[in-house]
Design an enzyme around this catalytic site. Structure first.
Site, PDB file in Angstrom:
ATOM      1  N   LYS A 104       0.833  -1.191   0.000  1.00 30.80           N
ATOM      2  CA  LYS A 104       0.000   0.000   0.000  1.00 30.80           C
ATOM      3  C   LYS A 104       0.874   1.248   0.000  1.00 30.80           C
ATOM      4  CE  LYS A 104      -0.569   0.430   5.031  1.00 30.80           C
ATOM      5  NZ  LYS A 104       0.001   1.781   5.109  1.00 30.80           N
ATOM      6  N   LYS A 163      -0.033   0.022   9.940  1.00 33.23           N
ATOM      7  CA  LYS A 163       1.175   0.488   9.266  1.00 33.23           C
ATOM      8  C   LYS A 163       1.023   1.958   8.882  1.00 33.23           C
ATOM      9  CE  LYS A 163       3.354  -3.467   9.234  1.00 33.23           C
ATOM     10  NZ  LYS A 163       2.515  -4.123  10.236  1.00 33.23           N
ATOM     11  N   ASP A 164       2.172   2.644   8.763  1.00 33.79           N
ATOM     12  CA  ASP A 164       2.180   4.069   8.452  1.00 33.79           C
ATOM     13  C   ASP A 164       1.443   4.359   7.145  1.00 33.79           C
ATOM     14  OD1 ASP A 164       4.710   3.362  10.057  1.00 33.79           O
ATOM     15  OD2 ASP A 164       4.583   5.535  10.291  1.00 33.79           O
ATOM     16  N   ARG A 165       0.711   5.458   7.135  1.00 34.38           N
ATOM     17  CA  ARG A 165       0.034   5.865   5.899  1.00 34.38           C
ATOM     18  C   ARG A 165       1.035   6.392   4.888  1.00 34.38           C
ATOM     19  NH1 ARG A 165      -1.334  10.280   3.356  1.00 34.38           N
ATOM     20  NH2 ARG A 165      -0.607  11.627   5.055  1.00 34.38           N
TER      21      ARG A 165
END
Length: 361
Positions: free
Chosen positions: A50, A79-81
């Protein structure tokens, strides 16, 4: 309300600076399950890359694109954007329905890298570790100073602070949970009704923020006192890489074998995650360590009492972590960019390592 920068640093607040996440590809995370899948079953597991999407954004896309309920989507961690992250998801999808995945990948922000079948849904906290590859740009300060601070982390480990993302944008989760606790602790409060005013996920997020905030301040105090990675009488110890804890039989006795294990990162000093205490808990701190913890717990009495009031069970967390396979290099002699790679166990934050190296913007 204090934020991350106000917390203590092991090596003092860095004078070095760098730019973090200038490009999505500057922050790469690969989730590692650490176990094999069955290869059959009712749940389709997807390894997804992503970009510029949060974990919950991807979960919603999967639910909408595949025609399943959001609550049936499984994932192990957030998880980090802003970054390029691979992680696993699961959803109840038959072999005939797998073609629906094409509805998820349309704009290139989500790419399905691998699919496998398994007999169970993916649960929170199931994965083993995360592999990070981080490019710090525009590093301000000498390369020698950067190298020395990285060498220090490699030797001593890093404080196991919860990351800023745990507290919401502009610390909004903390404002909400403090308001909730103030309301819940009033004599006329209906706790069941308060629970019902928010969903389970939202409630869990706020309780987690409260516990994380208190833990961070306890850890910060122990760093200031110089004993964040050394035994104090009554400390509870965490076995590396596990959620198992133990305490020496005699709190006042600390032998050479335990000291060796502590120095080799086989065991770690732990701190409290506030909540309702179980009278049967054999691994509560005692003696001097308990006294130190109580000072911080009293400072945040509203949060501590509120968590117990909502029957959130107390737990513990290691005060430090050691990055695995930490390495770094300066890829281009003509630029001031620094590439860092390492693995971290689940539940630990790359930003807690980076803050020991430099200030990032």
């Amino acid at each position: 309300m204090q934020v991350m920068r106000d917390l203590s640093y092991v090596g003092g607040e860095p004078k070095l600076e760098a730019t973090l996440k200038q490009e999505f590809s500057d922050f790469q995370v690969d989730e590692e399950l650490g176990f094999e899948l069955a290869g059959e079953g009712d749940h389709l597991w997807l390894n997804v890359r992503k970009t510029d999407l949060s974990t919950t954004d991807v979960a919603r896309r999967l639910a909408e694109g595949c025609g399943v309920k959001l609550k049936t989507i499984g994932y192990s961690g957030m998880k980090d954007r802003r970054g390029e992250c691979t992680q696993w998801f699961s959803l109840p999808l038959t072999s005939q329905e797998e073609a629906k995945l094409v509805n998820v990948e349309g704009d290139g922000l989500v790419e399905v890298l691998q699919t496998q079948r398994n007999t169970r849904k993916l649960k929170i906290g199931s994965h083993k570790s995360n592999h990070f590859k981080i490019l710090l740009r525009n590093c301000a300060g000498s390369r020698l100073d950067f190298d020395q601070r990285l060498d220090s982390v490699k030797a001593l480990g890093a404080p196991n602070y919860f990351g800023l993302q745990r507290f919401g944008r502009n610390m909004s989760n903390m404002a909400q949970v403090e308001a909730l606790m103030e309301q819940a602790l009033k004599p006329e409060a209906d706790v069941i009704a308060l629970r019902g005013q928010m969903g389970r996920v939202k409630r869990g997020m706020l309780f987690s923020a409260a516990r994380s905030y208190v833990f961070n301040h306890l850890l910060s105090k122990r760093i200031r006192d110089g004993n964040w990675n050394s035994y104090v009488a009554g400390d509870v110890l965490n076995l590396n890489g596990t959620s198992r804890f133990f305490a020496p039989r005699e709190p006042e006795v600390w032998d050479s074998e335990l000291q060796r294990r502590l120095e080799e990162f086989d065991i770690h000093i732990s701190g409290p995650l506030a909540g309702k205490k179980d009278s049967k808990d054999r691994y509560a701190s005692s003696s001097e360590a308990a006294d130190m913890e109580e000072v911080v717990l009293k400072e945040f009495e509203l949060l501590v009492k509120g968590l117990a009031h909502f029957d959130v069970l107390a737990s513990r967390r290691s005060l430090r972590f050691l990055p695995v396979d930490l390495s770094w290099n300066w890829p281009d002699t003509d630029t001031s960019d620094l590439l860092i790679e390492f693995k971290l166990p689940r539940g630990t934050y790359a930003t807690s390592l980076l803050r020991e190296i430099c200030l990032t913007g």
